[in-house]
Write a protein that holds these residues in place. Structure first.
Motif, mmCIF file in Angstrom:
data_model
loop_
_atom_site.group_PDB
_atom_site.id
_atom_site.type_symbol
_atom_site.label_atom_id
_atom_site.label_comp_id
_atom_site.label_asym_id
_atom_site.label_seq_id
_atom_site.Cartn_x
_atom_site.Cartn_y
_atom_site.Cartn_z
ATOM 1 N N LEU A 245 0.864 -1.188 0.000
ATOM 2 C CA LEU A 245 0.000 0.000 0.000
ATOM 3 C C LEU A 245 0.893 1.227 0.000
ATOM 4 O O LEU A 245 1.995 1.215 0.533
ATOM 5 C CB LEU A 245 -0.874 0.017 1.254
ATOM 6 C CG LEU A 245 -1.901 -1.102 1.351
ATOM 7 C CD1 LEU A 245 -2.512 -1.127 2.728
ATOM 8 C CD2 LEU A 245 -2.980 -0.917 0.292
ATOM 9 N N ILE A 246 0.372 2.296 -0.561
ATOM 10 C CA ILE A 246 1.133 3.547 -0.532
ATOM 11 C C ILE A 246 0.256 4.628 0.105
ATOM 12 O O ILE A 246 -0.962 4.476 0.242
ATOM 13 C CB ILE A 246 1.551 3.995 -1.963
ATOM 14 C CG1 ILE A 246 0.284 4.070 -2.845
ATOM 15 C CG2 ILE A 246 2.540 3.011 -2.556
ATOM 16 C CD1 ILE A 246 0.539 4.821 -4.130
ATOM 17 N N GLY A 247 0.914 5.671 0.483
ATOM 18 C CA GLY A 247 0.184 6.855 0.931
ATOM 19 C C GLY A 247 -0.278 6.787 2.372
ATOM 20 O O GLY A 247 -1.097 7.605 2.811
ATOM 21 N N GLY A 248 0.209 5.848 3.141
ATOM 22 C CA GLY A 248 -0.245 5.789 4.532
ATOM 23 C C GLY A 248 0.521 6.795 5.370
ATOM 24 O O GLY A 248 1.657 7.129 5.067
ATOM 25 N N ARG A 249 -0.119 7.249 6.435
ATOM 26 C CA ARG A 249 0.547 8.201 7.331
ATOM 27 C C ARG A 249 0.467 7.620 8.725
ATOM 28 O O ARG A 249 -0.642 7.372 9.246
ATOM 29 C CB ARG A 249 -0.178 9.542 7.258
ATOM 30 C CG ARG A 249 0.547 10.695 7.925
ATOM 31 C CD ARG A 249 -0.014 12.043 7.482
ATOM 32 N NE ARG A 249 -1.467 12.083 7.365
ATOM 33 C CZ ARG A 249 -2.312 12.372 8.370
ATOM 34 N NH1 ARG A 249 -1.839 12.657 9.575
ATOM 35 N NH2 ARG A 249 -3.620 12.367 8.171
ATOM 36 N N PRO A 250 1.623 7.371 9.320
ATOM 37 C CA PRO A 250 1.567 6.718 10.644
ATOM 38 C C PRO A 250 0.961 7.662 11.687
ATOM 39 O O PRO A 250 1.208 8.854 11.683
ATOM 40 C CB PRO A 250 3.032 6.413 10.964
ATOM 41 C CG PRO A 250 3.823 7.331 10.096
ATOM 42 C CD PRO A 250 2.997 7.661 8.903
ATOM 43 N N LEU A 251 0.168 7.116 12.558
ATOM 44 C CA LEU A 251 -0.458 7.916 13.612
ATOM 45 C C LEU A 251 0.044 7.552 14.998
ATOM 46 O O LEU A 251 -0.515 7.971 15.993
ATOM 47 C CB LEU A 251 -1.992 7.742 13.570
ATOM 48 C CG LEU A 251 -2.676 8.370 12.364
ATOM 49 C CD1 LEU A 251 -4.161 8.014 12.367
ATOM 50 C CD2 LEU A 251 -2.524 9.882 12.372
ATOM 51 N N GLY A 252 1.042 6.727 15.059
ATOM 52 C CA GLY A 252 1.589 6.397 16.379
ATOM 53 C C GLY A 252 1.185 5.006 16.827
ATOM 54 O O GLY A 252 0.375 4.322 16.213
ATOM 55 N N LEU A 253 1.779 4.602 17.922
ATOM 56 C CA LEU A 253 1.536 3.265 18.445
ATOM 57 C C LEU A 253 0.136 3.181 19.047
ATOM 58 O O LEU A 253 -0.395 4.153 19.575
ATOM 59 C CB LEU A 253 2.569 2.935 19.523
ATOM 60 C CG LEU A 253 3.962 2.580 19.015
ATOM 61 C CD1 LEU A 253 4.897 2.379 20.191
ATOM 62 C CD2 LEU A 253 3.916 1.335 18.145
#
Lengths: 213, 271
Positions: free
Chosen positions: A82-90
């Motif tokens: 997948l592309i375009g993901g933005r991590p939001l933290g644990l």
């Protein structure tokens, strides 16, 4: 928003840990979209080929992967990177809420009918209350106290389970026998209180009757 | 819809058979189709009180065992044509009664009659429990004295737990019939007062039947007292009780005996 599972090598160990988590949080994964981050897994890990089958068998819906450049058939089977993901933290996966505690057992019983001659009522779990009279030749027995809102003509036995604090109450005493925790008193010894409203309790090894209004 | 009524008491000798005959005759005189059934196998008395003892060919045990049809065992009363009796066996005992047999007989009687009155034997065993098992209504006969009252209380407990209706969760209608009531002795305190009996038993009062020599006279004649002497105090009391059973509101009185002027002058006790 999708959750990212980031397995560590070796995958076989990680699967065991995942199972432990599922045990504590069975409802968490149901229906949630999961992305598997394979950046911690070397391409040579033997579990890679069956990883997605294992996850599917546990009801985990994998919508894609990230973190691994190679395109193995397994990775392709879940739709590829997948592309375009933005991590939001644990994210700390919460444990399932504890089960409802079972309803507590009743500790008192109330009867609205008079107790007829020859009938025996036994309630060892607690107090027994009769909204009516107890006929001559009837027996009422309780693990706790006995309350008769009527005339007590039969036998009343309180504290059957070994409870010295149990008491006997009645609106009008005309009993054949009363007993508290094994100690008893027959009608002959109750003549002074016949016809009165009384409370009977144990003091040491004697039954003491007092008039109540 | 036929009603099955059981006349029971627990205690023996309080007036069950007398009351069965009297209530049966009073209801039949009022036009109902009535059958009185004797459940006292081996010690039958209902046939004597009804005056049918010389016409008994087949009895309830014969019907249960298939030796006779119900219609062959039923004896029609000679005085009131809507009154019949199903006698008990005198040679057998209670063990010959079976619950299936009794169930079949009661079902068949329900179809032929308006009132099926079951005369229960004394006690709480098989005969008494079979007599009460199919009842819709119960008349508990009690003398105003302590032994009878306690036994009646026991029977009431059994009516509320062991009958067909009780096991289905329905109520069985219970009525108290106070018999052999002597107002003089009650006033003196030798006998329990009506209020005392009602307070202990807590069921509605159907009637108060005074003690009377007419009852013995009637049973010697083989006639229910309401037919032998309808104006006597017990007969009037039974007639009132029968009317209450049919749903009528009748004010409760204790019919006094008619004493003659001489009786009052010479202080004869109410007979």
């Amino acid at each position: 928003m999708a959750f990212v599972l980031s397995p560590d090598a070796p995958l076989s160990n990680w699967i065991v840990e995942l199972d432990a988590q599922i045990e504590r949080s069975a409802t968490f994964f149901a229906g949630r979209p999961i992305v598997v981050d394979l950046s911690g897994i070397p391409e040579t890990d033997p579990g890679l080929g069956t990883l997605f089958d294992e996850l599917r068998a546990r009801g985990i819906r994998v919508i894609g992967t990230e973190g691994l450049d190679g395109l193995t058939p397994a990775i392709q089977s879940v739709g590829g990177p997948l592309i375009g993901g933005r991590p939001l933290g644990l994210y700390e996966v919460p444990d399932d809420p504890p089960d409802e505690p079972p309803a507590p057992e009743p500790t008192s019983m109330v009867l609205d009918e008079p107790v007829r001659s020859g009938q025996t009522i036994l309630f060892p779990q607690g107090d027994l209350t009769i909204n009516g009279s107890v006929a001559s030749g009837a027996e009422i027995m309780a693990g706790g106290s006995v309350h008769v809102y009527g005339v007590l003509r039969g036998r009343a036995i309180a504290g059957v389970t070994g409870n010295q604090q149990a008491r006997i109450f009645c609106n009008r005493l005309d009993a054949e026998l009363i007993s508290i925790d094994g100690l008893y008193m027959t009608a002959e010894d109750m003549d002074a209180f016949r016809g009165k409203s009384i409370m009977a309790r144990l003091e040491g090894s004697s039954i003491i009757i007092t008039e109540i209004s | 819809m036929a009603k099955v009524l059981v006349v029971t008491s627990g205690k023996g000798g309080v007036g069950k058979t007398t009351s069965t005959a009297a209530l049966g005759a009073a209801l039949a005189k009022a036009g109902k189709n009535v059958v009185v059934v004797d459940f006292d196998v081996g010690l039958r008395n209902l046939d004597i009180v009804m005056g049918a003892e010389r016409r008994v060919v087949f009895d309830m045990i014969n019907v249960i065992q298939g030796d006779a049809k119900l219609s062959q065992a039923l004896i029609r009363d000679k005085r009131v044509e809507t009154l019949s009796i199903l006698p008990a066996s005198q040679t057998r005992d209670k063990d010959a009664l079976t619950s299936e047999g009794v169930e079949k007989i009661i079902a068949e009687l329900r179809e032929k009659f308006d009132w099926v009155i079951c005369d229960s034997p004394a006690g709480i065993e098989r005969g008494a429990s079979l007599a009460m098992h199919h009842a819709d209504v119960a008349v508990i006969v009690t003398n105003p004295e302590v032994s009878s009252v306690r036994d009646s209380d026991r029977i009431i407990g059994l009516l509320d737990s062991k009958t067909e209706r009780a096991t289905r969760g329905e109520r069985i209608e219970k009525h108290l019939l106070l018999t052999r009531y002597d107002p003089v002795r009650a006033a003196r305190g030798d006998m329990l007062k009506t209020e005392d009996v009602l307070e202990i038993l807590s069921i509605p009062l159907l009637g108060i039947i005074p003690e009377s020599q007419e009852v013995l006279r009637a049973s010697n004649l083989g006639t229910p007292v309401v037919l032998s002497n309808p104006e006597a105090a017990p007969s009037r009391a039974y007639a009132d009780a029968a009317r209450r059973l049919m749903g009528e509101q009748v004010p409760m009185t204790v019919p006094g005996e008619k004493t003659s002027l001489f009786g009052k002058l010479f202080g004869r006790r109410v007979a």
